[in-house]
Design a protein around this motif. Structure first.
Motif, short mmCIF file in Angstrom:
data_model
loop_
_atom_site.label_atom_id
_atom_site.label_comp_id
_atom_site.label_asym_id
_atom_site.label_seq_id
_atom_site.Cartn_x
_atom_site.Cartn_y
_atom_site.Cartn_z
N LEU A 2 0.83 -1.18 0.00
CA LEU A 2 0.00 0.00 0.00
C LEU A 2 0.88 1.25 0.00
CD1 LEU A 2 -2.58 -0.79 2.82
CD2 LEU A 2 -2.97 -0.94 0.40
N THR A 3 0.48 2.22 -0.77
CA THR A 3 1.08 3.55 -0.72
C THR A 3 -0.04 4.52 -0.39
OG1 THR A 3 2.68 2.92 -2.41
CG2 THR A 3 2.36 5.28 -2.02
N ILE A 4 0.16 5.30 0.67
CA ILE A 4 -0.89 6.19 1.15
C ILE A 4 -0.39 7.62 1.16
CG2 ILE A 4 -2.44 6.71 3.07
CD1 ILE A 4 -2.03 3.75 3.94
N ILE A 5 -1.13 8.50 0.48
CA ILE A 5 -0.79 9.93 0.43
C ILE A 5 -2.05 10.69 0.80
CG2 ILE A 5 -0.07 11.83 -1.07
CD1 ILE A 5 1.32 9.70 -2.81
N GLY A 6 -1.90 11.73 1.64
CA GLY A 6 -3.10 12.46 2.01
C GLY A 6 -2.83 13.78 2.69
N LEU A 7 -3.90 14.44 3.04
CA LEU A 7 -3.86 15.73 3.72
C LEU A 7 -4.77 15.67 4.94
CD1 LEU A 7 -4.37 18.03 0.61
CD2 LEU A 7 -2.23 17.65 1.83
N SER A 8 -4.39 16.44 5.97
CA SER A 8 -5.21 16.54 7.17
C SER A 8 -5.31 17.99 7.61
CB SER A 8 -4.61 15.72 8.32
OG SER A 8 -4.84 14.36 8.14
N VAL A 9 -6.38 18.29 8.32
CA VAL A 9 -6.58 19.59 8.95
C VAL A 9 -6.63 19.32 10.45
CG1 VAL A 9 -8.18 21.52 9.25
CG2 VAL A 9 -7.85 20.51 6.99
N PHE A 10 -5.87 20.10 11.22
CA PHE A 10 -5.81 19.94 12.67
C PHE A 10 -6.41 21.17 13.34
CE2 PHE A 10 -2.39 17.49 10.85
CZ PHE A 10 -2.46 16.28 11.53
N ARG A 11 -7.12 20.95 14.45
CA ARG A 11 -7.71 22.05 15.21
C ARG A 11 -7.46 21.78 16.68
NH1 ARG A 11 -9.78 26.64 16.68
NH2 ARG A 11 -11.94 26.75 17.30
N LYS A 12 -6.72 22.71 17.34
CA LYS A 12 -6.48 22.57 18.77
C LYS A 12 -7.75 22.94 19.52
CE LYS A 12 -1.56 22.99 19.16
NZ LYS A 12 -0.44 23.62 19.79
N LEU A 13 -8.24 22.01 20.33
CA LEU A 13 -9.43 22.25 21.13
C LEU A 13 -9.08 22.83 22.49
CD1 LEU A 13 -11.36 18.97 20.24
CD2 LEU A 13 -11.52 21.21 19.15
N SER A 14 -7.88 22.51 22.97
CA SER A 14 -7.35 23.11 24.20
C SER A 14 -5.83 23.07 24.12
CB SER A 14 -7.84 22.38 25.45
OG SER A 14 -7.17 21.15 25.59
N GLU A 15 -5.19 24.01 24.78
CA GLU A 15 -3.73 24.11 24.69
C GLU A 15 -3.14 24.12 26.10
OE1 GLU A 15 -0.38 26.58 22.20
OE2 GLU A 15 -2.49 26.99 21.93
N ALA A 16 -1.96 23.49 26.22
CA ALA A 16 -1.27 23.43 27.52
C ALA A 16 -0.85 24.83 27.94
CB ALA A 16 -0.05 22.52 27.41
N LYS A 17 -1.24 25.21 29.17
CA LYS A 17 -0.86 26.51 29.72
C LYS A 17 -0.55 26.34 31.20
CE LYS A 17 -3.91 29.10 26.66
NZ LYS A 17 -5.15 29.83 26.54
N ASP A 18 0.55 26.88 31.64
CA ASP A 18 0.95 26.87 33.05
C ASP A 18 0.73 25.50 33.70
OD1 ASP A 18 1.68 29.53 32.75
OD2 ASP A 18 -0.35 30.21 33.20
N ALA A 19 -0.23 25.41 34.64
CA ALA A 19 -0.47 24.16 35.38
C ALA A 19 -1.15 23.10 34.51
CB ALA A 19 -1.30 24.44 36.61
N ASN A 20 -1.93 23.53 33.51
CA ASN A 20 -2.60 22.59 32.61
C ASN A 20 -1.61 22.15 31.54
OD1 ASN A 20 -4.31 21.08 31.07
ND2 ASN A 20 -5.41 22.82 30.21
N LYS A 21 -1.20 20.89 31.59
CA LYS A 21 -0.19 20.39 30.65
C LYS A 21 -0.79 19.57 29.52
CE LYS A 21 3.31 20.20 34.24
NZ LYS A 21 4.33 19.37 34.88
N LEU A 22 -2.11 19.56 29.41
CA LEU A 22 -2.79 18.74 28.43
C LEU A 22 -3.24 19.55 27.21
CD1 LEU A 22 -3.95 15.86 27.91
CD2 LEU A 22 -6.08 16.69 28.93
N THR A 23 -2.90 19.06 26.02
CA THR A 23 -3.36 19.65 24.77
C THR A 23 -4.26 18.63 24.07
OG1 THR A 23 -1.31 20.90 24.53
CG2 THR A 23 -2.63 20.62 22.54
N ILE A 24 -5.40 19.08 23.58
CA ILE A 24 -6.33 18.22 22.85
C ILE A 24 -6.44 18.75 21.43
CG2 ILE A 24 -8.66 17.29 22.74
CD1 ILE A 24 -8.87 17.83 25.77
N THR A 25 -6.25 17.87 20.46
CA THR A 25 -6.28 18.26 19.05
C THR A 25 -7.20 17.33 18.26
OG1 THR A 25 -3.96 18.96 19.24
CG2 THR A 25 -4.84 18.73 17.02
N ALA A 26 -8.04 17.91 17.42
CA ALA A 26 -8.91 17.14 16.53
C ALA A 26 -8.28 17.12 15.13
CB ALA A 26 -10.29 17.76 16.47
N GLU A 27 -8.45 16.01 14.43
CA GLU A 27 -7.91 15.88 13.07
C GLU A 27 -8.99 15.36 12.14
OE1 GLU A 27 -4.52 13.34 10.56
OE2 GLU A 27 -4.82 12.93 12.68
#
Length: 126
Positions: free
Chosen positions: A1-26
């Motif tokens: 198999l040869t797979i070629i493609g494109l994706s769009v990513f959207r950060k739903l939340s970003e790590a800041k200070d005490a919050n170290k979790l980032t959530i991203t949708a693709e």
């Protein structure tokens, strides 16, 4: 198999200070090319003799889409743990043709790449 493609990513939340979790949708689309050099022989034998023939399978290319959600937890400034889960679905299924010498070509079905997937690991930025 040869797979070629494109994706769009959207950060739903970003790590800041005490919050170290980032959530991203693709969301993405992939073109899947299948190397269909499948060749073989088939034989049927019974009390009256045997029948054998040579055949090949040709598999058309497909297009799939995917939706995924990724979690990224910062362990240090440039190191994080990640996990991603998603769903891959068929947009355009490739046809499968069975060519049998002396008998012709028959449609043998379609390729299906529909699947759930997941991955996890360690990410290091440098």
């Amino acid at each position: 198999l040869t797979i070629i493609g494109l994706s769009v990513f959207r950060k739903l939340s970003e790590a800041k200070d005490a919050n170290k979790l980032t959530i991203t949708a693709e969301g993405g689309i992939r073109f899947v090319s299948v190397d269909s050099s499948i060749e073989g022989g088939t034989a049927i034998a019974d009390a009256y003799g045997a029948l054998a023939w040579y055949q090949t399978l040709e598999i058309d290319d497909s297009i799939v889409g995917l939706l995924a959600l990724a979690l990224d937890y910062a362990v240090a400034d440039n190191v994080s743990l990640f996990a991603q889960a998603g769903f891959q679905f068929d947009i355009d299924k490739g046809k499968v043709e069975n060519k049998v010498e002396g008998l012709g070509t028959f449609e043998a079905g379609e390729t299906e790449f529909q699947a759930l997937f997941g991955k996890a690991g360690l990410s290091v930025s440098f």
